[in-house]
Design an enzyme around this catalytic site. Structure first.
Site, PDB file in Angstrom:
ATOM      1  N   ARG A  64       0.832  -1.458  -0.013  1.00 29.05           N
ATOM      2  CA  ARG A  64      -0.086  -0.069   0.515  1.00 29.05           C
ATOM      3  C   ARG A  64       1.260   0.999  -0.315  1.00 29.05           C
ATOM      4  NH1 ARG A  64      -2.563   1.083   5.561  1.00 29.05           N
ATOM      5  NH2 ARG A  64      -0.444   2.791   5.235  1.00 29.05           N
ATOM      6  N   HIS A 115      -3.613   4.429   4.835  1.00 25.83           N
ATOM      7  CA  HIS A 115      -4.500   3.677   4.922  1.00 25.83           C
ATOM      8  C   HIS A 115      -5.030   4.473   4.081  1.00 25.83           C
ATOM      9  CE1 HIS A 115      -7.825   2.039   6.660  1.00 25.83           C
ATOM     10  NE2 HIS A 115      -8.340   2.911   7.235  1.00 25.83           N
ATOM     11  N   TYR A 137       3.906   5.222  11.904  1.00 24.59           N
ATOM     12  CA  TYR A 137       4.198   3.546  11.947  1.00 24.59           C
ATOM     13  C   TYR A 137       5.372   3.108  11.109  1.00 24.59           C
ATOM     14  CZ  TYR A 137      -0.167   3.840   8.977  1.00 24.59           C
ATOM     15  OH  TYR A 137      -0.649   3.856   7.672  1.00 24.59           O
TER      16      TYR A 137
END
Ligand SMILES: Cc1ncc(C[n+]2csc(CCOP(=O)(O)OP(=O)(O)O)c2C)c(N)n1
Lengths: 326, 356
Positions: free
Chosen positions: B257, B261, B270
């Site tokens: 990805r 998100h 993160y």
């Protein structure tokens, strides 16, 4: 005292409760390293470690089911369900176990679980991220449902929920996470569950709400004042158990008028329960038919039309004027 | 009695293109030149849509969006292999699939601009609206597959979902049900390494997601999800199995990805940006383009023409979506097939309050 947003107060409350009791643990999706998608659990994992602040797999049913085992075995879990629309994934465990184990075990098994979840619309989020689900769970005997509307109550009610002995659904007002600030004591304190708060004294109309809707409700009360109507404004703070000290009944005995403001869809909601109790307990004091201003019986619209669903100042004020004019 | 082996299994991994765009001769699918180019064009178009959707949100012109950059090969290949009347159950990250199925781009922008009308199921397909409760849509596909089988209409059902969704009960229950009844269904798990901030390794101790098929007695395969030819290989095989009545398949498509998100997410919290570098080399826009160039099917001139055409298409779609207006009172209209008396009262009250 520190000036804090609601999310900071919740975060401070979690830090405090985990610090004072080693059996309090937090678990949920993205709550550890990430600190939660809204940052409510920020810094908890760094401070209390990965064993007490658990990043779970993506499975709400399992988050609550695991909490049940943990609670039975002596921990005080504080699970986070990332958004209110996904509490339903764990519905079976909440309703059939959290709510009933004390009853079924004849008082031997307590379920001290505090299920935290953001609630309410107005943040232009996706579907399922904005629902007010208090009525669904308040309808279940054995559960408690708490809906703070400001930083002070959020921290104090969270402490009460975590220290309590039964499962509490703790609905955090998402649109007030960062939009309001208030002085919050740095030291420990609790706000009792089941006790409503008379936020503003008044004599003409009793105006009741809770959670994120308190903001519009107080703004409408201000406007009503300009029209010469002094409302007595009550923040329920806890939905179940509801108003154990009878603040609403006492107020209606004084004003004779009641308007309840609820963000969730109108039918079968908390407002109906508040009105029913006033009918049962203070009917002889009523001078006007109790009214409710609610969300509509439809889905909360996507971002563009969302504000047409959430009761606004105009609708609340109209109801207050109508009630006062009876 | 001596111990015996009650079960043992293995999972295949399929990758066709190398980083230089060379295809493994034994696995290279036989697609027409026209179709090979067509897929490149569609993937390029969807990527432009994706980037535009992110930028519109950043400019405050639309709402939260979940970008799919890096996952186009999976979605577009699946769309190209389906019949119009097959059933698809996509998640919120499957906008590329929707576009490749023929949904008007303006419709998706309309949805992102916060209008329910943008959720209408595209004409001529049976696809469900993008599903947001993670994993839930996985469990709808076996139901549709069962109905297809019972009705003998020859249609199959597919479900898309992420690595995180494979932790939900719905995933396990769906595989289990479809295994028992040998249903014409294909489960496409896009393992894009993350569920918001949660890395894949924290979802399950299982080495692969594909191997979880074995526990339910169904076929499982892993493939390079950033390689359009690998996706063609495994999806055409899985769809054929379903069509022939040979039962369900779980496909684990490995991807990355590239974006956040969602537009509300900050991946810096993160992961390191540099983590994406090795994955960029695997991107179809690099690898698959080299493959087409090697075959003499693509060059800089056609690329320039395509880029220009895409800009025009995307801007026209945005303009159309920005012109879209609805009345807020439409919120009452699709609650029930027949509006209840109470809702009629509420709609009338709404009109009175807002004059709408
Ligand atoms: C039931 C449910 N729980 C939580 C969420 C919030 N959420 C949205 S996407 C997501 C992560 C999903 O990860 P994955 O399944 O790997 O798919 P990806 O987003 O990577 O495509 C989460 C936790 C949700 N939408 N639904």
């Amino acid at each position: 005292m520190t000036l804090m947003t609601t999310i900071q107060a919740i975060n401070a409350g979690l830090h405090q409760e985990m610090g004072r009791d080693g059996t309090v643990i937090a678990l949920g999706e993205d709550i550890g390293h990430e600190g939660g998608v809204f940052r409510a659990t920020d810094g908890l994992q760094a401070k209390f470690g990965k064993e007490r602040v658990i990043d779970t797999p993506l499975a709400e049913e399992n988050i609550i089911a695991t909490s049940i085992g943990m609670a039975a075995a002596g921990l005080r879990p504080v699970p986070e369900i990332q958004f209110s629309g996904f509490v339903g994934v764990a519905h079976n465990h909440i309703v059939n176990h959290c709510a009933r184990l004390y009853y079924r075990s004849r008082g031997k098994t307590k379920m001290p679980i505090t299920i935290r979840t953001p609630s309410g619309g107005g943040i232009r989020a996706l579907e399922h991220h904005c629902e007010c689900i208090e009525a669904t769970y308040a309808h279940v005997p054995g559960l408690k449902v708490v809906c703070p509307s400001n930083p002070y109550d959020a921290k104090g009610l969270l402490a009460s929920a975590i220290r309590g002995d039964c499962t509490t659904l703790f609905e955090e007002p998402t649109r007030l996470y960062r939009s309001i600030k208030a002085e919050v004591p740095d030291e420990e304190y609790t706000v009792p569950i089941g006790v409503a708060n008379v936020v503003q004294q008044g004599d003409k109309v009793t105006l009741v709400s809770w959670g994120p809707q308190m903001k519009q409700t107080l703004d409408a009360a201000e406007k009503a004042k300009e029209h010469g109507i002094l409302c007595e404004v009550i923040d329920l703070r806890t939905i179940s158990p509801l108003d154990e000290t009878d603040e609403v009944v006492k107020s209606v005995r004084k004003t004779g008028r009641l308007v309840v403001v609820q963000e969730a869809p109108k039918s079968f909601g908390v407002a109906a329960e508040v009105i029913a109790r006033v009918n049962e307990r203070a009917f002889d004091s009523l001078q006007a038919a109790p009214m409710r201003v609610c969300g509509w019986d439809t889905q909360l619209p996507l971002g563009t039309n969302e504000d047409f669903f959430i009761p606004d100042i105009k609708r609340i004020l109209t109801a207050v004027q109508k009630s006062a004019g009876y | 009695m001596p111990e015996t082996i009650a079960f043992s299994g293995h999972v295949k991994h399929v990758s066709v293109l190398d980083e230089e765009g060379n295809a493994d001769a034994s696995l290279e699918p036989t697609l027409s030149q026209e179709e090979l180019v067509r897929r490149y064009v569609i993937m390029s178009t969807t990527r432009a849509f994706d980037r535009k959707a992110v930028s519109l949100q950043r400019q405050g012109r639309s709402f939260t969006y979940t970008p799919f950059e890096g996952q186009e090969a999976i979605q577009v290949t699946a769309a190209r292999l389906l019949d119009p009347k097959d059933w698809a159950f996509p998640s919120y990250r499957e906008s590329a699939f929707y576009l490749a199925r023929g949904a008007p781009m303006s419709m998706l922008f309309t949805y992102l601009k916060g209008h329910e009308d943008g959720m209408a199921i595209p004409d001529k397909t049976n696809d469900f609206p993008l599903s947001i409760p993670v994993g839930s849509q996985i469990a709808h596909a076996p139901g549709a597959a069962y109905a297809n089988k019972l009705l003998k209409n020859g249609k199959i059902a597919i479900a898309f979902f992420g690595d995180g969704a494979s932790s939900q009960g719905d995933f396990h229950e769906a595989l289990n049900f479809s295994g028992i009844y040998k249903l014409p269904v294909v489960f496409i798990c896009t393992n894009n390494q993350y569920a918001i901030s949660t890395p894949r390794m924290m979802q399950t101790a299982s080495e692969t997601i594909a191997q979880r098929a074995m526990g339910y007695g169904i076929h499982g395969v892993q493939a390079d999800g950033m390689d359009p030819l690998a996706m063609e290989h495994v999806l055409s095989e899985a769809f054929d199995r379903a069509r022939k009545g040979e039962g369900p398949t779980l496909v684990e498509a490995i991807a990355y990805r590239f974006g956040p998100h969602s537009t509300a997410d900050d991946p810096k919290k993160y992961r390191e940006d540099a983590e994406a570098d090795p994955w960029r080399k695997l991107d179809w826009a690099v690898r698959y383009r080299k493959y087409l160039e090697r075959k003499g099917l693509w060059n800089n001139d056609v690329q320039a023409k395509l880029d220009a055409a895409i800009v025009t298409e995307v801007e026209a779609a945005v303009a159309k979506a920005e012109e879209f207006k609805d009345s807020p009172s439409q919120m009452f209209d699709f609650v029930y097939p027949q509006m209840t008396a109470e809702l009629q009262r509420q709609k009338a009250e709404f009109s009175e309050v807002y004059g709408l």
